[in-house]
Design an enzyme around this catalytic site. Structure first.
Site, PDB file in Angstrom:
ATOM      1  N   ARG A  33      -6.225  12.794   9.428  1.00 63.14           N
ATOM      2  CA  ARG A  33      -5.251  12.564   8.355  1.00 63.14           C
ATOM      3  C   ARG A  33      -5.994  12.109   7.101  1.00 63.14           C
ATOM      4  O   ARG A  33      -6.758  11.152   7.172  1.00 63.14           O
ATOM      5  CB  ARG A  33      -4.245  11.489   8.755  1.00 63.14           C
ATOM      6  CG  ARG A  33      -3.324  11.831   9.906  1.00 63.14           C
ATOM      7  CD  ARG A  33      -2.641  10.565  10.429  1.00 63.14           C
ATOM      8  NE  ARG A  33      -3.615   9.616  10.952  1.00 63.14           N
ATOM      9  CZ  ARG A  33      -3.431   8.289  11.002  1.00 63.14           C
ATOM     10  NH1 ARG A  33      -2.314   7.744  10.544  1.00 63.14           N
ATOM     11  NH2 ARG A  33      -4.368   7.496  11.512  1.00 63.14           N
ATOM     12  N   GLU A  39       7.278  -6.039   6.344  1.00 59.63           N
ATOM     13  CA  GLU A  39       7.479  -4.718   6.952  1.00 59.63           C
ATOM     14  C   GLU A  39       8.024  -4.832   8.370  1.00 59.63           C
ATOM     15  O   GLU A  39       8.834  -4.017   8.799  1.00 59.63           O
ATOM     16  CB  GLU A  39       6.139  -3.982   6.958  1.00 59.63           C
ATOM     17  CG  GLU A  39       6.169  -2.596   7.538  1.00 59.63           C
ATOM     18  CD  GLU A  39       4.784  -1.991   7.662  1.00 59.63           C
ATOM     19  OE1 GLU A  39       4.699  -0.765   7.788  1.00 59.63           O
ATOM     20  OE2 GLU A  39       3.781  -2.751   7.645  1.00 59.63           O
ATOM     21  N   ARG A  63       3.477  17.429   7.385  1.00 61.14           N
ATOM     22  CA  ARG A  63       4.390  16.844   8.370  1.00 61.14           C
ATOM     23  C   ARG A  63       5.610  16.243   7.666  1.00 61.14           C
ATOM     24  O   ARG A  63       5.597  15.987   6.466  1.00 61.14           O
ATOM     25  CB  ARG A  63       3.690  15.767   9.189  1.00 61.14           C
ATOM     26  CG  ARG A  63       3.236  14.544   8.390  1.00 61.14           C
ATOM     27  CD  ARG A  63       2.520  13.551   9.293  1.00 61.14           C
ATOM     28  NE  ARG A  63       2.263  12.275   8.657  1.00 61.14           N
ATOM     29  CZ  ARG A  63       1.083  11.876   8.174  1.00 61.14           C
ATOM     30  NH1 ARG A  63       0.049  12.704   8.238  1.00 61.14           N
ATOM     31  NH2 ARG A  63       0.938  10.683   7.629  1.00 61.14           N
ATOM     32  N   ASP A  95      12.286   5.754   5.627  1.00 58.47           N
ATOM     33  CA  ASP A  95      12.506   4.456   4.973  1.00 58.47           C
ATOM     34  C   ASP A  95      13.695   4.525   4.020  1.00 58.47           C
ATOM     35  O   ASP A  95      14.448   3.555   3.867  1.00 58.47           O
ATOM     36  CB  ASP A  95      11.282   4.052   4.152  1.00 58.47           C
ATOM     37  CG  ASP A  95      10.038   3.821   4.977  1.00 58.47           C
ATOM     38  OD1 ASP A  95       9.489   2.712   4.919  1.00 58.47           O
ATOM     39  OD2 ASP A  95       9.596   4.747   5.674  1.00 58.47           O
ATOM     40  N   ARG A 149       0.817  -1.221   0.000  1.00 64.22           N
ATOM     41  CA  ARG A 149       0.000   0.000   0.000  1.00 64.22           C
ATOM     42  C   ARG A 149       0.849   1.269   0.000  1.00 64.22           C
ATOM     43  O   ARG A 149       0.338   2.356  -0.274  1.00 64.22           O
ATOM     44  CB  ARG A 149      -0.942  -0.005   1.216  1.00 64.22           C
ATOM     45  CG  ARG A 149      -0.274   0.361   2.516  1.00 64.22           C
ATOM     46  CD  ARG A 149      -1.122   0.002   3.719  1.00 64.22           C
ATOM     47  NE  ARG A 149      -2.269   0.854   3.905  1.00 64.22           N
ATOM     48  CZ  ARG A 149      -2.306   1.939   4.686  1.00 64.22           C
ATOM     49  NH1 ARG A 149      -1.214   2.325   5.324  1.00 64.22           N
ATOM     50  NH2 ARG A 149      -3.420   2.626   4.822  1.00 64.22           N
ATOM     51  N   GLN A 191       9.169  13.488   8.678  1.00 65.31           N
ATOM     52  CA  GLN A 191       9.447  12.202   9.312  1.00 65.31           C
ATOM     53  C   GLN A 191      10.852  12.289   9.889  1.00 65.31           C
ATOM     54  O   GLN A 191      11.553  13.274   9.680  1.00 65.31           O
ATOM     55  CB  GLN A 191       9.331  11.047   8.289  1.00 65.31           C
ATOM     56  CG  GLN A 191       8.108  10.179   8.486  1.00 65.31           C
ATOM     57  CD  GLN A 191       8.159   8.877   7.707  1.00 65.31           C
ATOM     58  OE1 GLN A 191       8.944   8.701   6.783  1.00 65.31           O
ATOM     59  NE2 GLN A 191       7.301   7.942   8.072  1.00 65.31           N
ATOM     60  N   GLU A 216      -5.206  10.293   4.574  1.00 63.12           N
ATOM     61  CA  GLU A 216      -4.998   8.892   4.205  1.00 63.12           C
ATOM     62  C   GLU A 216      -5.661   7.928   5.177  1.00 63.12           C
ATOM     63  O   GLU A 216      -5.772   6.717   4.886  1.00 63.12           O
ATOM     64  CB  GLU A 216      -3.497   8.584   4.092  1.00 63.12           C
ATOM     65  CG  GLU A 216      -2.762   8.419   5.391  1.00 63.12           C
ATOM     66  CD  GLU A 216      -2.373   9.718   6.085  1.00 63.12           C
ATOM     67  OE1 GLU A 216      -1.600   9.660   7.068  1.00 63.12           O
ATOM     68  OE2 GLU A 216      -2.840  10.805   5.641  1.00 63.12           O
ATOM     69  N   GLU A 233      -3.170  -0.077  12.404  1.00 62.23           N
ATOM     70  CA  GLU A 233      -4.416   0.311  11.742  1.00 62.23           C
ATOM     71  C   GLU A 233      -4.538  -0.241  10.327  1.00 62.23           C
ATOM     72  O   GLU A 233      -5.546  -0.016   9.658  1.00 62.23           O
ATOM     73  CB  GLU A 233      -4.540   1.838  11.722  1.00 62.23           C
ATOM     74  CG  GLU A 233      -3.536   2.547  10.829  1.00 62.23           C
ATOM     75  CD  GLU A 233      -3.735   4.063  10.805  1.00 62.23           C
ATOM     76  OE1 GLU A 233      -4.279   4.625  11.781  1.00 62.23           O
ATOM     77  OE2 GLU A 233      -3.353   4.687   9.803  1.00 62.23           O
ATOM     78  N   ASP A 264       4.129   5.128  14.279  1.00 61.32           N
ATOM     79  CA  ASP A 264       2.677   5.223  14.360  1.00 61.32           C
ATOM     80  C   ASP A 264       2.069   3.825  14.284  1.00 61.32           C
ATOM     81  O   ASP A 264       2.097   3.227  13.226  1.00 61.32           O
ATOM     82  CB  ASP A 264       2.117   6.151  13.281  1.00 61.32           C
ATOM     83  CG  ASP A 264       2.762   5.951  11.902  1.00 61.32           C
ATOM     84  OD1 ASP A 264       3.906   5.489  11.795  1.00 61.32           O
ATOM     85  OD2 ASP A 264       2.096   6.284  10.907  1.00 61.32           O
TER      86      ASP A 264
END
Length: 607
Positions: free
Chosen positions: A321, A559, A254, A209, A201, A256, A323, A574, A357
């Site tokens: 947010r 991941e 924002r 990353d 996704r 990171q 997304e 989530e 998150d």
């Protein structure tokens, strides 16, 4: 009693006679902070706890796609629903025509749209998520690079490493010509060069990353691809003043964890590319200013009346947010007060800015997600990254011949080094601990240090400063940290756990994440102490093995991983666990390059 971050100390409450009651309410209920204030007799949250920070406006396209996302959830239901999919769609026609057709969709008396009508509408007016970019095999990719992982002697491990290396082809993308021609029809930003996505996704480039992707690319001898990623991130600073969380229009509010300087430094170490260093310097200095001014800047006065400047995460956002709009609205559904909702949405977005998150690390009450309070925390790892940034800028300025900038950032790094020791270091625990700001101090940017404000809970981030030269070069510190890590409970059969709290959040136990393994292992290794080096190699071997075994079972990289069991994949959070996966690939290749794999070393999990 649920876990809570509140220590047993006085917070200088404006309602001193109710301090104890407030503490008990916050750790024994699942109300929000503002509700707790109401229960103490206050009619509203104290005026100094406000949502007065900046908000970056979103685009009309993003606002419309959020509306589409909400309609899709009502139509299709929660099963297999990913809200991000809808804000990743591209328009086939201009926005007014697309909106008009949406408004004309047949609706029931309750306002809902049928599944058939909505599906036909989406098919007619939108390109699929991910169709605004193309797979682009990097020009510097070869099936087996010359000098690839010379220390890997085990034939099966070497064969697998080449499979992981080949995944760079699958994850490499380029923005399509349509995005460059008509960017207003897309949430994907028109980056100039090829890039590597995390996977699944996550269809766009992500900021932090990219550091571990680049570490893997350097092990794969793909120097041009690594440089292209940096060039894209530099273009974001030129456009927005900072690197975005990800290359989407809905991430402009924002950033990171700031690791761009580290990417440039690593590429320079491998290639000696002075031109890249020179090009990057102005942008890196601009990014440093972003993290060290305004809402991100906090001054803490220590017990010796010395002021220390540190930084915090603080998203420029106070609504759901885009997304994850439907998720955020549901999470806030029991918050009735408009002020509380804005504050909660800002905390959610700020937590997304941390990269963690979500985690109990950011919650006042570990059993209540609505007690996220990230903007009231000085994070150990953020300030470690900024210390690294200052060292990197000083180094890059020196190699490009700018001694003034080099000296300036060396001084800045010395000041932050002192600040990290003064504010975060706990000599008894042998860890660096996040520092909670006093919520009842009306000037949040100026604080007086109190030992009881250090978060005593154990997180992998408590060991991240060891990654940096000022700390891994201090033998006494390394000895304390190594013993503390060994006894922390974080080291598990398959790697380092993110925390000791099993909360169902993905940045908590039992999940292990590639970046945390890498930073801690590299810090232990760079210390040069034999015990630390031995621990580093042991953790790296556990991590490599669990990635290998999971790959044999699932034919993909993941991941995150469940560190309780070799070969187990992670969960929680989530969204469903993702595969691909950029930073997992990068860390495996970086570890194999550093440690190798002897021919006689066991490759499978222990029985």
């Amino acid at each position: 009693m649920p876990e809570s971050r509140f220590p047993n100390c006085d917070y200088n409450s404006p309602f001193p006679f109710l301090s104890s009651l407030l503490f008990l309410l916050l750790v024994t209920t699942t109300t929000t902070v503002a509700k707790a204030w109401t229960m103490t007799g206050a009619k509203a949250p104290p005026p100094c706890v406000s949502d007065s920070g900046p908000v970056k406006p979103t685009t009309p396209l993003v606002a419309f796609l959020e509306k589409l996302q909400e309609t899709a959830l009502a139509t299709f239901g929660k099963k297999d629903f990913d809200p991000k999919y809808y804000v990743d769609l591209s328009l086939k026609l201009e926005l007014p025509a697309t909106q008009k057709a949406f408004d004309q969709l047949p609706r029931s008396a309750s306002g809902s749209v049928s599944a058939k009508d909505l599906k036909e509408y989406v098919d007619e007016y939108f390109g699929g998520a991910g169709e605004d970019m193309v797979v682009a095999v990097p020009e510097d990719f070869v099936p087996e690079p010359e000098g690839f992982l010379p220390k890997v002697k085990h034939p099966e491990m070497r064969a697998w490493a080449l499979e992981v290396h080949s995944l760079w082809k699958n994850l490499s993308r380029q923005v399509s010509g349509g995005v460059h021609k008509k960017p207003e029809l897309h949430t994907l930003l028109p980056l100039p060069e090829q890039f590597v996505i995390p996977g699944s996704r996550f269809r766009e480039v992500y900021y932090w990353d990219s550091y571990w992707v680049i570490r893997g690319l350097l092990a794969s001898k793909m120097y041009d691809t690594a440089k292209n990623i940096v060039t894209n991130l530099l273009s974001l600073i030129e456009e927005y003043g900072y690197v975005l969380n990800g290359a989407r229009a809905y991430y402009t509010n924002r950033s990171q964890p700031p690791l761009l300087s580290a990417m440039v430094h690593e590429i320079y170490k491998q290639t000696g590319n002075v031109e890249l260093a020179r090009k990057a310097l102005p942008a890196l200095i601009k990014e440093h200013e972003f993290w060290n001014s305004g809402i991100h800047k906090v001054i803490v006065q220590d017990s010796e009346a010395q002021n220390h400047t540190l930084s915090r995460y603080y998203a420029m956002w106070n609504t759901p947010r885009p997304e994850s709009s439907t998720i955020d609205k549901e999470l806030a559904s029991n918050i009735s007060n408009a002020f509380e909702k804005q504050q909660f949405f800002r905390e959610v977005a700020s937590t997304a800015e941390t990269g963690w998150d979500f985690s109990t690390r950011w919650m006042m009450n570990h059993s209540d997600f609505t007690t996220l309070a990230t903007t009231w925390i000085l994070p150990v790892d953020l300030n470690a990254f900024l210390l690294r940034m200052e060292h990197d800028i000083a180094f890059l300025a020196k190699v490009t011949g700018d001694s003034k900038i080099s000296e300036r950032f060396l001084k800045a790094s010395e000041a932050r080094h002192k600040a990290i020791k003064a504010v975060f270091w706990d000599v008894k625990k042998g860890q660096w601990l996040d520092y909670w700001l006093n919520r009842n101090t009306c000037n949040a940017e100026h604080q007086t240090w109190e030992a009881c404000n250090q978060n005593q809970n154990v997180y992998a981030s408590n060991f991240v400063p060891l990654w940096l030269e000022p700390f891994f070069s201090d033998a006494s510190v390394v000895e304390k940290v190594t013993k503390s890590l060994q006894s922390s409970g974080l080291i598990c059969p398959a790697g380092i756990a993110t925390s000791l709290t099993n909360s169902t959040q993905q940045w908590d136990f039992p999940n292990g994440w590639a970046p945390l393994q890498h930073m801690i292992v590299e810090g232990l290794l760079n210390s040069g102490l034999e015990e630390a080096k031995s621990m580093a190699e042991d953790i790296a071997a556990r991590w490599i093995r669990t990635n290998y075994v999971a790959f044999q079972k699932t034919h993909t990289m993941h991941e995150k991983y469940d560190v309780r069991e070799c070969g187990a994949t992670g969960g929680g959070g989530e969204y469903i666990p993702q595969t691909g996966f950029g930073w997992s690939n990068g860390v495996v290749l970086a570890f194999l390059e550093e440690f190798g794999w002897p021919q006689d070393r066991k490759i499978d999990c222990d029985p």
